[in-house]
Design a protein around this motif. Structure first.
Motif, short mmCIF file in Angstrom:
data_model
loop_
_atom_site.label_atom_id
_atom_site.label_comp_id
_atom_site.label_asym_id
_atom_site.label_seq_id
_atom_site.Cartn_x
_atom_site.Cartn_y
_atom_site.Cartn_z
N ASN A 90 0.87 -1.14 0.07
CA ASN A 90 -0.02 -0.08 0.09
C ASN A 90 0.92 1.32 -0.01
O ASN A 90 1.59 1.55 1.01
CB ASN A 90 -0.89 -0.08 1.21
N THR A 91 1.01 1.81 -1.06
CA THR A 91 1.84 3.13 -1.25
C THR A 91 1.22 4.32 -0.97
O THR A 91 1.69 5.42 -0.88
CB THR A 91 2.39 3.27 -2.57
N GLY A 92 -0.02 4.33 -0.40
CA GLY A 92 -0.83 5.72 -0.18
C GLY A 92 -1.02 5.93 1.37
O GLY A 92 -0.37 4.95 2.03
N SER A 93 -1.62 6.85 1.78
CA SER A 93 -1.79 7.39 2.86
C SER A 93 -2.93 7.17 3.73
O SER A 93 -3.32 7.47 4.91
CB SER A 93 -1.48 8.92 3.13
N GLU A 94 -3.78 6.22 3.08
CA GLU A 94 -5.17 5.44 3.54
C GLU A 94 -5.05 3.98 3.42
O GLU A 94 -4.39 3.38 2.61
CB GLU A 94 -6.18 6.06 2.65
N PRO A 95 -5.86 3.33 4.25
CA PRO A 95 -5.64 1.83 4.18
C PRO A 95 -6.04 1.54 2.86
O PRO A 95 -6.92 2.18 2.02
CB PRO A 95 -6.96 1.39 5.26
N ALA A 96 -5.63 0.30 2.49
CA ALA A 96 -5.92 -0.19 1.14
C ALA A 96 -6.62 -1.45 1.07
O ALA A 96 -6.18 -2.23 2.18
CB ALA A 96 -4.58 -0.29 0.15
N ARG A 97 -7.54 -1.99 0.25
CA ARG A 97 -8.21 -3.28 0.37
C ARG A 97 -8.11 -3.99 -1.08
O ARG A 97 -8.29 -3.28 -1.92
CB ARG A 97 -9.51 -2.93 0.97
N CYS A 98 -7.87 -5.47 -0.81
CA CYS A 98 -7.95 -6.13 -1.90
C CYS A 98 -8.46 -7.53 -1.64
O CYS A 98 -8.70 -8.07 -0.56
CB CYS A 98 -6.52 -6.18 -2.63
N LEU A 99 -8.79 -8.42 -2.64
CA LEU A 99 -9.03 -9.80 -2.52
C LEU A 99 -7.85 -10.57 -3.27
O LEU A 99 -7.64 -10.18 -4.17
CB LEU A 99 -10.46 -10.08 -3.23
N LEU A 100 -7.27 -11.48 -2.31
CA LEU A 100 -6.65 -12.58 -2.85
C LEU A 100 -7.27 -13.72 -3.20
O LEU A 100 -7.95 -14.49 -2.29
CB LEU A 100 -5.30 -12.66 -1.93
N LEU A 101 -7.19 -14.24 -4.56
CA LEU A 101 -7.72 -15.37 -5.16
C LEU A 101 -6.53 -16.27 -5.48
O LEU A 101 -5.58 -15.84 -6.02
CB LEU A 101 -8.82 -15.14 -6.07
N GLY A 102 -6.83 -17.50 -5.32
CA GLY A 102 -5.88 -18.62 -5.82
C GLY A 102 -6.34 -19.97 -6.08
O GLY A 102 -7.54 -20.32 -5.47
#
Length: 335
Positions: free
Chosen positions: A244-256
């Motif tokens: 996360n290169t930003g100044s706020e929390p970042a969110r993602c989904l990890l699928l595999g």
């Protein structure tokens, strides 16, 4: 969720390594009529049809549904797959022909198994003001695709790791294991990453992985990932690095998942093996055959969604690239 495209294309999966990152860009697809909510679709596409058995990825919102039609998907059929519903905000009412009536809420997994055939509806509730989430499909192997209809619900506990919070809804990650049954080895997890933080997750090198960016400034390894796009990491990687290169929390989904080596055809809301099989599913849906049952309690402008017209050509499996990240040159050669 239904694939409402009027001219859906058929898709294939097959399986065979290197690591790297390949970005799958989303395309916008309307979910319904004139005031329809738009969803961003990253799977399937010509560039890549599957990641493991994950065969369909729609990402939507945040959508102010007080200003739009929201989600109102009338009863529609499925075969040969499982649907995975995951919300970040809002609420969706699910009804299906197995008699299940359930609410999809943030942080809670709803997984429906179509097996040989099911129909269902999805409607955002009147209390919902902002709808935001993902709808995913998993292709069933031949050994399970004629199974009974089914439904599973799981609310995973949040798990803190250094610099992030995880919710593992399928498979295993960071010592957490989901109790939900799947028919091929899979991984599904929501990840919220602290600002200016890099996390390194140990994963199975037998899996290929996808990172779906939901919000924030994300990078996978050294590759920037725009919101709504999907980063593909091929076989052989024992770790996935997300920043996360930003100044706020970042969110993602990890699928595999392990590469899905069976040849399949995806057309509209059906997963099958031959053109004839898909054509039979369509005819059975249009003739109200018992294969798909009926959905009780849905109230909407239409009783059910009619199937699109089959193309004039024979539906055939579409080759999926080898489970390794492709370069932009590779993409041009494949098109």
């Amino acid at each position: 969720m239904s694939n409402l495209e009027q001219h859906p294309v058929e898709q294939e999966c097959v399986g065979s390594p290197t690591t790297g990152v390949e970005v799958l860009s989303a395309r916008e697809v309307p979910l319904g009529g004139p005031r329809a909510m738009l969803v961003r679709r990253t799977l399937p596409q010509r560039q890549r049809s599957l990641i493991g058995a994950w065969c369909f990825v729609d990402h939507y919102g945040p959508e102010d549904v007080t200003r739009s039609a929201g989600m109102d998907v009338a009863p529609h059929p499925h075969t040969g797959l499982q649907t995975v519903s995951w919300l970040f905000s809002g609420e969706v009412e699910h009804r299906d022909s197995a008699g299940v009536h359930a609410m999809v809420r943030p942080g809670e997994l709803n997984l429906m198994s179509a097996g040989a055939g099911i129909s269902h509806s999805e409607v955002s509730t009147p209390e919902t003001t902002v709808l935001h989430g993902a709808q995913l499909w998993v292709a069933l192997p031949d050994s399970a695709r004629h199974s009974e209809r089914g439904f599973q619900h799981h609310a995973p506990d949040p798990v803190a790791v250094d610099g992030a919070v995880l919710r593992v809804f399928l498979g295993e990650l960071a010592g957490e294991t989901s109790p939900v049954t799947t028919f091929t080895p899979l991984l599904g997890a929501e990840i919220v990453i602290d600002p200016h933080t890099t996390i390194v997750l140990d994963v199975s090198s037998d899996f290929e992985h996808g990172v779906l960016s939901d919000q924030g400034e994300l990078r996978v390894s050294d590759t920037d990932l725009p919101n709504g796009d999907l980063a593909y990491v091929g076989l052989g990687a024992s770790q996935v690095t997300i920043s996360n290169t930003g100044s706020e929390p970042a969110r993602c989904l990890l699928l595999g998942g392990e590469p899905f080596t069976e040849e399949i055809i995806m057309w509209w809301n059906f997963v099958g093996r031959t053109h004839e099989e898909i054509a039979a599913y369509r005819e059975q849906w249009e003739s109200h055959a018992e294969r798909f049952g009926s959905v009780q309690g849905y109230v909407g402008p239409h009783d059910r969604i009619p199937a699109p017209t089959l193309p004039n050509t024979v539906l055939r499996p579409r080759s999926n690239p080898a489970p390794s990240a492709q370069t932009p040159t590779d993409h041009r050669q494949d098109s």
